[in-house]
Design an enzyme around this catalytic site. Sequence first.
Site: not given
Length: 495
Positions: A258-259, A312, A314, A347-349, A410, A482
Amino acid sequence: DGFSATKLFNQGYSYTYDDVIFLPHYIDFPTDAVNLSTKLSTNINLSVPCVASPMDTVTESSMAVAMASLGGIGIIHSNNTAVEQAALIRSAKSHRIPYVSTDIPFVNPNDCILDSSVFDTFPCVFVTENGCQKDRKLLGVVDKLVWNSLSDKEARVSGYMKKNVVTLPNTSSFNDVAGYLAANDLDLVPLVSENGELVDVVSGKDVERINGFPKLGLPTVGKGGEFLVGASIGTRESDKERLKQLVDAGADVIVIDSSQGNSIYQIEMIKYAKKMFPSIDVIGGNVVTMYQAQNLIQAGVDGLRVGMGSGSICTTQEVCAVGRGQATAVYKVASIASQSGIPIIADGGISNSGHIVKALTLGASTVMMGSFLAGSTEAPGVYEFQGGRKVKKYRGMGSLEAMTKGSDARYLGDTAKMKIAQGVVGAVADKGSVLKFIPYTMQAVKQGFQDLGADSLQAAHELLRSGTLRLEARTGAAQIEGGVHGLVSYEKKAF
Ligand code: XMP
């Protein structure tokens, strides 16, 4: 020098991975002394902190097998029927070595082979009970040489197929299979299940290829040597029946997808799952705040998935105005979850090894990845060409396209009738096999840990918590500095 994490993350900013940088510490051990073993959830240990996301363009059985063989784990998505998802779990569980052949040619015993194109990918064709991928009991094999010498090409294959096929059990280890091929000077050997179903075909070339991949940690296996596999579910009433089917199929851990996980629906589902299947770990989420995390911990989760809108694909932060920078989210949730010993999944990114070092050091026990894995051989789908580049489709589970197939649970919960997308459909570049690029990525992560003076995840967490490890926020210019800059062109090749 620099800031402690407590100070940096309590100034009112939402930082993502690229916004922060660690200051190097002191090295007194070699890179190979870094141990990345970790926990996915209370009862599941991994030797590699990588998890494949439950997305329909990322994790089906092939990805789950590859990730577990590396020492990580894959969570099989639920954008399908419960029967289909259970079949994917069973398929992953039936393998002991990473998938080798994805395009085995099959025919029915009553078929005729009229032209030679069926031998394009393999030197033989497998004759199975119903001639398709599912429920395929191996009845015989037709060799290309035998077919070439046939005078009547319209004869049914049952009349001329070789019936006594030499096979090995699908529970054979990679070393057993490789040794068998070499000892008997064979080009390939089919692996069959207890019921005689064809599970895989391993050739000498596959053995060579797999032997060529760098070795990583111990595989993630259960007592019988089978790979551990996770599966996601939603929070609808119908997910209770799905849950039962997944557990029956052998799922080792359940992720409630679930988000915004801090809901009455999820809390009830956690309690239900823990009551019905007390021996199966349940991972809740997604959460990004301490308050959300606390509620799910109280409900009894064995692990927490952290991230909202950082993926990415979302668009949740844009569409709904909620979410959090991923570095802040991981740090904040870890600071509360660590008090109860609940491992968290960042989770994510994740788009490079530096992001993984940051996630793990800021308190995560594992990282969950979508786009990082979606261009691999093991991801579902076929490669396409876009402007001369080899790509694979990758889509958000909140994209209209995915929701139309069923993943709206979700993002919408139970009642919403109008679908609003919270994700996009795109494509990612071909990356080859995860069996190759994950070991290289982990070597880079170990180098990062070495620079920080942390020889394990626990050591990194302790250095951060004690304030020994120092951080700073990066200005926009520092971020540009960087990265690679000031060159007219360059080739980005890491290994
Ligand atoms: P990465 O960055 O690894 O992110 O590609 C994968 C994670 O993104 C989440 N996810 C979504 N989030 N809309 C969202 O807001 C979506 O359509 C969507 N699909 C996946 C999910 O947590 C996944 O693991």
